[in-house]
Write an enzyme that holds these catalytic residues in place. Structure first.
Site, PDB file in Angstrom:
ATOM      1  N   LYS A 143       0.927  -1.168  -0.127  1.00  0.00           N
ATOM      2  CA  LYS A 143       0.073   0.042   0.046  1.00  0.00           C
ATOM      3  C   LYS A 143       0.933   1.464  -0.136  1.00  0.00           C
ATOM      4  O   LYS A 143       2.168   1.174   0.195  1.00  0.00           O
ATOM      5  CB  LYS A 143      -1.036   0.150   1.194  1.00  0.00           C
ATOM      6  CG  LYS A 143      -2.089  -1.260   1.354  1.00  0.00           C
ATOM      7  CD  LYS A 143      -3.042  -0.887   2.151  1.00  0.00           C
ATOM      8  CE  LYS A 143      -3.964  -2.190   2.152  1.00  0.00           C
ATOM      9  NZ  LYS A 143      -5.005  -2.156   3.156  1.00  0.00           N
TER      10      LYS A 143
ATOM     11  N   TYR B  23     -12.475  -1.945  -3.551  1.00  0.00           N
ATOM     12  CA  TYR B  23     -12.995  -2.176  -2.199  1.00  0.00           C
ATOM     13  C   TYR B  23     -14.429  -1.929  -1.902  1.00  0.00           C
ATOM     14  O   TYR B  23     -15.158  -1.557  -1.251  1.00  0.00           O
ATOM     15  CB  TYR B  23     -12.432  -0.877  -1.284  1.00  0.00           C
ATOM     16  CG  TYR B  23     -10.855  -1.411  -1.020  1.00  0.00           C
ATOM     17  CD1 TYR B  23     -10.508  -2.604  -0.163  1.00  0.00           C
ATOM     18  CD2 TYR B  23      -9.688  -0.720  -1.385  1.00  0.00           C
ATOM     19  CE1 TYR B  23      -9.386  -2.942   0.230  1.00  0.00           C
ATOM     20  CE2 TYR B  23      -8.472  -1.105  -0.986  1.00  0.00           C
ATOM     21  CZ  TYR B  23      -8.298  -2.245  -0.142  1.00  0.00           C
ATOM     22  OH  TYR B  23      -6.932  -2.621   0.078  1.00  0.00           O
TER      23      TYR B  23
ATOM     24  N   PHE C 288     -15.181   3.966   7.157  1.00  0.00           N
ATOM     25  CA  PHE C 288     -14.020   4.247   6.759  1.00  0.00           C
ATOM     26  C   PHE C 288     -13.885   4.280   5.072  1.00  0.00           C
ATOM     27  O   PHE C 288     -12.681   4.592   4.807  1.00  0.00           O
ATOM     28  CB  PHE C 288     -13.013   3.294   7.185  1.00  0.00           C
ATOM     29  CG  PHE C 288     -13.181   1.776   7.094  1.00  0.00           C
ATOM     30  CD1 PHE C 288     -12.627   1.240   5.967  1.00  0.00           C
ATOM     31  CD2 PHE C 288     -13.944   1.113   7.949  1.00  0.00           C
ATOM     32  CE1 PHE C 288     -12.956  -0.235   5.571  1.00  0.00           C
ATOM     33  CE2 PHE C 288     -13.973  -0.423   7.812  1.00  0.00           C
ATOM     34  CZ  PHE C 288     -13.455  -0.880   6.429  1.00  0.00           C
TER      35      PHE C 288
ATOM     36  N   ARG D 168      -2.049 -14.476   4.511  1.00  0.00           N
ATOM     37  CA  ARG D 168      -2.943 -13.819   5.480  1.00  0.00           C
ATOM     38  C   ARG D 168      -1.931 -13.963   6.717  1.00  0.00           C
ATOM     39  O   ARG D 168      -1.812 -12.962   7.664  1.00  0.00           O
ATOM     40  CB  ARG D 168      -4.343 -14.165   5.708  1.00  0.00           C
ATOM     41  CG  ARG D 168      -5.170 -14.040   4.501  1.00  0.00           C
ATOM     42  CD  ARG D 168      -5.845 -12.606   4.418  1.00  0.00           C
ATOM     43  NE  ARG D 168      -6.483 -12.013   5.374  1.00  0.00           N
ATOM     44  CZ  ARG D 168      -7.053 -10.827   5.270  1.00  0.00           C
ATOM     45  NH1 ARG D 168      -7.143 -10.336   4.210  1.00  0.00           N
ATOM     46  NH2 ARG D 168      -7.608 -10.316   6.572  1.00  0.00           N
TER      47      ARG D 168
ATOM     48  N   THR E 186      -5.380  -7.042  10.666  1.00  0.00           N
ATOM     49  CA  THR E 186      -5.539  -5.722   9.707  1.00  0.00           C
ATOM     50  C   THR E 186      -5.198  -4.677  10.594  1.00  0.00           C
ATOM     51  O   THR E 186      -4.580  -3.861  10.368  1.00  0.00           O
ATOM     52  CB  THR E 186      -7.279  -5.709   9.778  1.00  0.00           C
ATOM     53  OG1 THR E 186      -7.792  -6.839   8.939  1.00  0.00           O
ATOM     54  CG2 THR E 186      -7.582  -4.675   8.882  1.00  0.00           C
TER      55      THR E 186
ATOM     56  N   ARG F  99       2.676  -6.577   8.664  1.00  0.00           N
ATOM     57  CA  ARG F  99       2.031  -5.378   9.245  1.00  0.00           C
ATOM     58  C   ARG F  99       2.538  -5.108  10.717  1.00  0.00           C
ATOM     59  O   ARG F  99       2.449  -3.731  11.025  1.00  0.00           O
ATOM     60  CB  ARG F  99       0.281  -5.864   9.228  1.00  0.00           C
ATOM     61  CG  ARG F  99      -0.183  -5.516   7.949  1.00  0.00           C
ATOM     62  CD  ARG F  99      -1.752  -6.116   7.885  1.00  0.00           C
ATOM     63  NE  ARG F  99      -2.431  -5.782   6.915  1.00  0.00           N
ATOM     64  CZ  ARG F  99      -3.684  -6.349   6.477  1.00  0.00           C
ATOM     65  NH1 ARG F  99      -4.005  -7.370   7.370  1.00  0.00           N
ATOM     66  NH2 ARG F  99      -4.243  -6.095   5.456  1.00  0.00           N
TER      67      ARG F  99
ATOM     68  N   ASN G  85      -2.045   0.229   6.383  1.00  0.00           N
ATOM     69  CA  ASN G  85      -1.524  -1.078   7.217  1.00  0.00           C
ATOM     70  C   ASN G  85      -0.812  -1.791   6.309  1.00  0.00           C
ATOM     71  O   ASN G  85      -0.723  -3.184   6.259  1.00  0.00           O
ATOM     72  CB  ASN G  85      -2.854  -2.011   7.712  1.00  0.00           C
ATOM     73  CG  ASN G  85      -3.643  -2.141   6.700  1.00  0.00           C
ATOM     74  OD1 ASN G  85      -3.577  -2.048   5.600  1.00  0.00           O
ATOM     75  ND2 ASN G  85      -4.841  -3.135   7.185  1.00  0.00           N
TER      76      ASN G  85
ATOM     77  N   HIS H 144      -2.202  -5.486   1.417  1.00  0.00           N
ATOM     78  CA  HIS H 144      -3.478  -6.303   0.960  1.00  0.00           C
ATOM     79  C   HIS H 144      -3.087  -7.713   0.886  1.00  0.00           C
ATOM     80  O   HIS H 144      -2.151  -7.860   0.224  1.00  0.00           O
ATOM     81  CB  HIS H 144      -4.179  -5.662  -0.099  1.00  0.00           C
ATOM     82  CG  HIS H 144      -5.204  -6.385  -0.574  1.00  0.00           C
ATOM     83  ND1 HIS H 144      -6.598  -6.454   0.208  1.00  0.00           N
ATOM     84  CD2 HIS H 144      -5.331  -7.532  -1.463  1.00  0.00           C
ATOM     85  CE1 HIS H 144      -7.134  -7.113  -0.497  1.00  0.00           C
ATOM     86  NE2 HIS H 144      -6.722  -7.759  -1.516  1.00  0.00           N
TER      87      HIS H 144
ATOM     88  N   GLU I  83      -9.438 -10.539  -7.968  1.00  0.00           N
ATOM     89  CA  GLU I  83      -8.507  -9.548  -7.792  1.00  0.00           C
ATOM     90  C   GLU I  83      -7.383  -9.614  -8.647  1.00  0.00           C
ATOM     91  O   GLU I  83      -6.856  -8.455  -9.189  1.00  0.00           O
ATOM     92  CB  GLU I  83      -8.158  -9.643  -6.353  1.00  0.00           C
ATOM     93  CG  GLU I  83      -9.249  -9.141  -5.500  1.00  0.00           C
ATOM     94  CD  GLU I  83      -8.899  -9.255  -3.996  1.00  0.00           C
ATOM     95  OE1 GLU I  83      -9.840  -9.072  -3.061  1.00  0.00           O
ATOM     96  OE2 GLU I  83      -7.534  -9.545  -3.462  1.00  0.00           O
TER      97      GLU I  83
END
Ligand code: IDP
Ligand code: MG
Length: 138
Positions: free
Chosen positions: A10, A50, A58, A86, A92, A103, A113, A116, A127
């Site tokens: 990100k 998203y 948010f 993950r 998150t 993260r 964070n 993704h 995706e």
């Protein structure tokens, strides 16, 4: 079970110069890179990606953040890719992410964070196709 996941480094992590360390950590964890590129998302593209979060409080901030700078988009290959990735990135909210996760190491906040990671095989496929054409996947 599919063996791919989709990821983005990100804008916070790219602009802070963490991309190289993050990509190294991903490779050391046993993932191979099927596709990778720099992307600057538009509001439309980020909002569409998203879209599932459109009603969340948010959402507008998230679109603003995700369009604030360059991202690195990638498709990663590994057995059990979605779940293993993950685990590699952590929760998150970086305050809740396990020590040593990406993260935990690199994220600034629950919004900024750092990474993704797809949450299911179906979303990973969608995706990956959203970002990459067949010509860009090796
Ligand atoms: P995930 O990225 O761990 O799958 P999601 O719940 O799918 O988390 O949320 C998508 C993204 O929206 C998060 O990665 C984060 O950037 C942002 N986000 C999630 N929850 C919050 C929140 O409570 N406040 C601000 N941003 C959030
Ligand atoms: Mg998610």
């Amino acid at each position: 079970m599919s063996n791919i996941t989709f990821t983005m480094i990100k804008p916070d992590a790219v602009s802070n110069g963490h991309s190289g360390k993050i990509i190294d950590q991903i490779i050391q964890a046993g993932f191979t890179i099927q596709a990778m590129k720099y992307v600057r998302l538009s509001k439309e593209t980020a909002g569409s990606f998203y879209g599932i979060h459109r009603e969340r409080p948010f959402f507008n901030d998230l679109v603003e953040f995700m369009t604030s700078g360059t991202i690195v988009a990638a498709i990663l290959v590994k057995e059990n890719a979605v779940a293993d990735f993950r685990n590699l990135i952590g929760a998150t909210d970086p305050k809740k992410a396990e020590p040593g996760t990406i993260r935990n190491l690199f994220a600034k906040s629950i919004e900024a964070n750092a990474m993704h990671g797809s949450d299911s095989d179906e979303n990973a496929a969608n995706e990956a196709n959203f970002f990459f054409s067949a010509f860009e996947r090796f």
